[in-house]
Design an enzyme around this catalytic site. Structure first.
Site, PDB file in Angstrom:
ATOM      1  N   ASN A  80       1.016  -0.567   0.317  1.00  0.00           N
ATOM      2  CA  ASN A  80       0.078   0.496   0.350  1.00  0.00           C
ATOM      3  C   ASN A  80       0.703   1.082  -0.523  1.00  0.00           C
ATOM      4  O   ASN A  80       0.421   2.485  -0.702  1.00  0.00           O
ATOM      5  CB  ASN A  80      -1.036   0.150   1.121  1.00  0.00           C
ATOM      6  N   ARG A  81       2.456   1.240   0.655  1.00  0.00           N
ATOM      7  CA  ARG A  81       2.800   2.708   0.218  1.00  0.00           C
ATOM      8  C   ARG A  81       4.175   2.281  -0.069  1.00  0.00           C
ATOM      9  O   ARG A  81       4.688   0.984   0.487  1.00  0.00           O
ATOM     10  CB  ARG A  81       2.816   3.121   2.017  1.00  0.00           C
ATOM     11  N   GLY A  82       5.008   3.675   0.508  1.00  0.00           N
ATOM     12  CA  GLY A  82       6.465   3.164   0.361  1.00  0.00           C
ATOM     13  C   GLY A  82       7.206   1.923  -0.417  1.00  0.00           C
ATOM     14  O   GLY A  82       7.315   1.932  -1.510  1.00  0.00           O
ATOM     15  N   TYR A  84      15.335  -5.041  15.498  1.00  0.00           N
ATOM     16  CA  TYR A  84      15.077  -4.402  13.610  1.00  0.00           C
ATOM     17  C   TYR A  84      16.163  -5.561  12.919  1.00  0.00           C
ATOM     18  O   TYR A  84      16.129  -6.448  12.196  1.00  0.00           O
ATOM     19  CB  TYR A  84      15.180  -3.186  13.645  1.00  0.00           C
ATOM     20  N   ASP A  87      -3.003  -9.845   7.063  1.00  0.00           N
ATOM     21  CA  ASP A  87      -1.761  -9.301   8.250  1.00  0.00           C
ATOM     22  C   ASP A  87      -0.479 -10.676   8.312  1.00  0.00           C
ATOM     23  O   ASP A  87      -1.121 -11.233   8.765  1.00  0.00           O
ATOM     24  CB  ASP A  87      -2.536  -8.780   9.581  1.00  0.00           C
TER      25      ASP A  87
HETATM   26  P1  NDP Z   1       6.468   1.599   5.157  1.00  0.00           P
HETATM   27  O1  NDP Z   1       6.777   1.729   7.267  1.00  0.00           O
HETATM   28  O2  NDP Z   1       6.184   2.779   4.429  1.00  0.00           O
HETATM   29  O3  NDP Z   1       5.989   0.301   4.985  1.00  0.00           O
HETATM   30  C1  NDP Z   1       5.847  -0.559   5.867  1.00  0.00           C
HETATM   31  C2  NDP Z   1       4.728  -1.506   4.781  1.00  0.00           C
HETATM   32  O4  NDP Z   1       4.966  -3.093   5.739  1.00  0.00           O
HETATM   33  C3  NDP Z   1       3.414  -0.664   4.841  1.00  0.00           C
HETATM   34  O5  NDP Z   1       2.715  -1.374   3.355  1.00  0.00           O
HETATM   35  C4  NDP Z   1       2.577  -1.930   5.839  1.00  0.00           C
HETATM   36  O6  NDP Z   1       1.366  -2.213   6.201  1.00  0.00           O
HETATM   37  C5  NDP Z   1       3.446  -3.347   5.876  1.00  0.00           C
HETATM   38  N1  NDP Z   1       3.052  -3.862   7.224  1.00  0.00           N
HETATM   39  C6  NDP Z   1       3.647  -4.272   8.347  1.00  0.00           C
HETATM   40  N2  NDP Z   1       3.188  -5.109   9.515  1.00  0.00           N
HETATM   41  C7  NDP Z   1       2.412  -5.643   8.627  1.00  0.00           C
HETATM   42  C8  NDP Z   1       1.840  -6.592   8.712  1.00  0.00           C
HETATM   43  N3  NDP Z   1       1.863  -7.581  10.420  1.00  0.00           N
HETATM   44  N4  NDP Z   1       1.360  -7.076   8.471  1.00  0.00           N
HETATM   45  C9  NDP Z   1       0.668  -6.484   6.817  1.00  0.00           C
HETATM   46  N5  NDP Z   1       1.761  -5.909   6.113  1.00  0.00           N
HETATM   47  C10 NDP Z   1       1.933  -5.150   7.466  1.00  0.00           C
HETATM   48  O7  NDP Z   1       7.706   1.007   5.547  1.00  0.00           O
HETATM   49  P2  NDP Z   1       8.841   0.861   3.949  1.00  0.00           P
HETATM   50  O8  NDP Z   1       8.648   1.310   2.614  1.00  0.00           O
HETATM   51  O9  NDP Z   1      10.537   2.054   4.485  1.00  0.00           O
HETATM   52  O10 NDP Z   1       9.798  -0.645   4.060  1.00  0.00           O
HETATM   53  C11 NDP Z   1       9.329  -1.305   3.405  1.00  0.00           C
HETATM   54  C12 NDP Z   1      10.542  -2.639   4.128  1.00  0.00           C
HETATM   55  O11 NDP Z   1      12.128  -2.228   4.041  1.00  0.00           O
HETATM   56  C13 NDP Z   1      10.577  -2.852   5.284  1.00  0.00           C
HETATM   57  O12 NDP Z   1      10.666  -4.571   5.439  1.00  0.00           O
HETATM   58  C14 NDP Z   1      11.645  -2.543   5.969  1.00  0.00           C
HETATM   59  O13 NDP Z   1      12.103  -3.032   6.873  1.00  0.00           O
HETATM   60  C15 NDP Z   1      12.516  -2.546   4.967  1.00  0.00           C
HETATM   61  N6  NDP Z   1      13.545  -0.929   5.102  1.00  0.00           N
HETATM   62  C16 NDP Z   1      13.438  -0.002   5.066  1.00  0.00           C
HETATM   63  C17 NDP Z   1      14.251   1.384   5.385  1.00  0.00           C
HETATM   64  C18 NDP Z   1      13.342   2.199   4.793  1.00  0.00           C
HETATM   65  O14 NDP Z   1      14.797   3.293   5.085  1.00  0.00           O
HETATM   66  N7  NDP Z   1      12.451   2.896   4.406  1.00  0.00           N
HETATM   67  C19 NDP Z   1      15.283   1.224   4.748  1.00  0.00           C
HETATM   68  C20 NDP Z   1      15.905  -0.283   5.090  1.00  0.00           C
HETATM   69  C21 NDP Z   1      14.592  -1.422   4.912  1.00  0.00           C
HETATM   70  P3  NDP Z   1       0.190  -0.824   6.316  1.00  0.00           P
HETATM   71  O15 NDP Z   1       0.765  -0.044   4.980  1.00  0.00           O
HETATM   72  O16 NDP Z   1      -0.807  -1.997   5.986  1.00  0.00           O
HETATM   73  O17 NDP Z   1       0.601  -1.056   7.442  1.00  0.00           O
END
Ligand code: NDP
Length: 240
Positions: A11-13, A146, A53
Site C-alpha cells: 500500500n505504501r513505501g 530490527y 496481516d
Molecule cells: P513503511 O513503513 O512505509 O511500510 C511498511 C509496510 O509494511 C506497510 O505497507 C505496512 O502495511 C506493512 N506491514 C507492517 N506490518 C505488517 C503486518 N503485520 N502485516 C501486513 N503488513 C504489514 O516502510 P518501508 O516501505 O520503508 O519498508 C518496507 C520494507 O523495507 C520493510 O521491511 C523495511 O524494514 C525495509 N527497509 C526500509 C528502509 C527505510 O529506510 N525505509 C531501509 C531498509 C529496509 P500497512 O500500510 O497496511 O500498515
C-alpha cells in the site's frame, strides 16, 4: 510473459513502488494491505488488493488462495512488509523485541513456505525476494531487534536457496539503506543527518530505486542469481 506476483505491504513505501514496477512489466500483481483501505490507484491500474496481516497465519493462507484464484499460482513473492520498534537495549521491552521478530522474520518464513508450496505445485520455478536492510549488515544503535530480524532473513534466505535451487526457485535478499518512506520519516532529523553523512552517495534512497533491484532479482536476467544479498544503500554498507 506475465507472471503471478505477490507483494506484501504494497500500500505504501517500498512495497508500493515494487507493485508499480511489476505492473509496468505487465505482470499480474497482488498486494497486501492492512491498516488502511487499499491504494486506489494501484487497484485502478489492475493490481489485486488482499487484506492481510502477515502475523496471522489464516490471513496469509486466505491471501494466497485469493491471489492464486485470480492470478494463478504465485511465481514471485516479495516479502516486503516490516516494522521497527526502536529503543536502546536496556529500555527495550521484551514485547518490542518479539513483535519485530514476529513481523519481519517469522512472517517471512510463513510467506516463503506458502509461496514455495505454490511454486512446487505449479512446477514452473519461482522467485522469492526478501526485503532485509543495510542495518542487518552494519548494525545500528537502537535497533537490536530490527537488526536481528533483518540479519535473520539473510541466513533464512540463503538456507532456503540451497534447499530449493534444484526446483528452479531462486531466493535473494535486498538490503536497502535509509529510504524515503514513512519508516524513515519516523526517525529524528539528527539521526537521518548522521546516517546520510555516512552514505558515499550523500543522500537517502527513494522507493523506486529499491523497487528496481527487486524487479531485477525477479526477472529472467537474474536467472543465475540465488542466495545473494544485494545492498541498495548508496554505499553505506559497502556490501557487508
Ligand atoms: P513503511 O513503513 O512505509 O511500510 C511498511 C509496510 O509494511 C506497510 O505497507 C505496512 O502495511 C506493512 N506491514 C507492517 N506490518 C505488517 C503486518 N503485520 N502485516 C501486513 N503488513 C504489514 O516502510 P518501508 O516501505 O520503508 O519498508 C518496507 C520494507 O523495507 C520493510 O521491511 C523495511 O524494514 C525495509 N527497509 C526500509 C528502509 C527505510 O529506510 N525505509 C531501509 C531498509 C529496509 P500497512 O500500510 O497496511 O500498515
Amino acid at each position: 510473459m506475465s507472471r503471478s506476483v505477490l507483494v506484501t505491504g504494497g500500500n505504501r513505501g517500498i512495497g508500493y513502488a515494487a507493485v508499480r514496477a511489476f505492473l509496468q512489466r505487465d505482470d499480474h500483481v497482488a498486494f497486501t494491505h492492512r491498516t488502511e483501505s487499499a491504494s486506489f490507484d494501484l487497484v485502478h491500474d489492475g493490481a489485486l488488493p488482499l487484506y492481510c496481516d502477515i502475523t496471522e497465519p489464516e490471513q496469509v493462507e486466505s491471501a494466497f488462495k485469493e491471489a492464486e484464484a485470480e492470478n494463478g499460482p504465485v511465481e514471485v513473492l516479495v516479502a516486503n512488509a516490516g516494522i521497527t520498534r526502536d529503543s536502546l537495549l536496556l529500555r527495550m521491552a521484551e514485547e518490542d523485541f518479539a513483535a519485530v521478530l514476529e513481523t519481519n522474520l517469522t512472517a517471512s518464513y510463513r510467506l516463503a513456505k506458502r509461496a514455495v508450496h505454490s511454486m512446487l505445485k505449479a512446477k514452473r520455478g519461482g522467485r522469492i525476494i526478501l526485503v532485509s536492510s543495510a542495518v542487518a549488515l552494519r548494525g545500528e544503535a537502537g535497533q537490536t531487534n530490527y537488526a536481528a530480524s533483518k540479519a535473520g532473513l539473510i541466513g533464512f534466505g540463503r538456507s532456503l536457496a540451497r534447499e530449493i535451487g534444484s526446483r528452479g526457485i531462486t531466493v535473494n535478499i535486498v538490503a536497502p539503506g535509509l529510504t524515503d518512506t514513512a519508516m524513515a520519516a519516523a526517525l529524528p532529523e539528527e539521526r537521518v543527518e548522521k546516517i546520510v553523512g555516512d552514505v558515499p552517495l550523500g543522500r537517502i534512497g527513494n522507493p523506486e530505486e529499491i523497487a528496481s533491484a527487486i524487479a531485477f532479482l525477479a526477472s529472467e536476467e537474474a536467472s543465475y542469481i540465488t542466495g545473494a544479498v544485494l545492498p541498495v544503500d548508496g554505499g553505506i554498507s559497502m556490501g557487508h
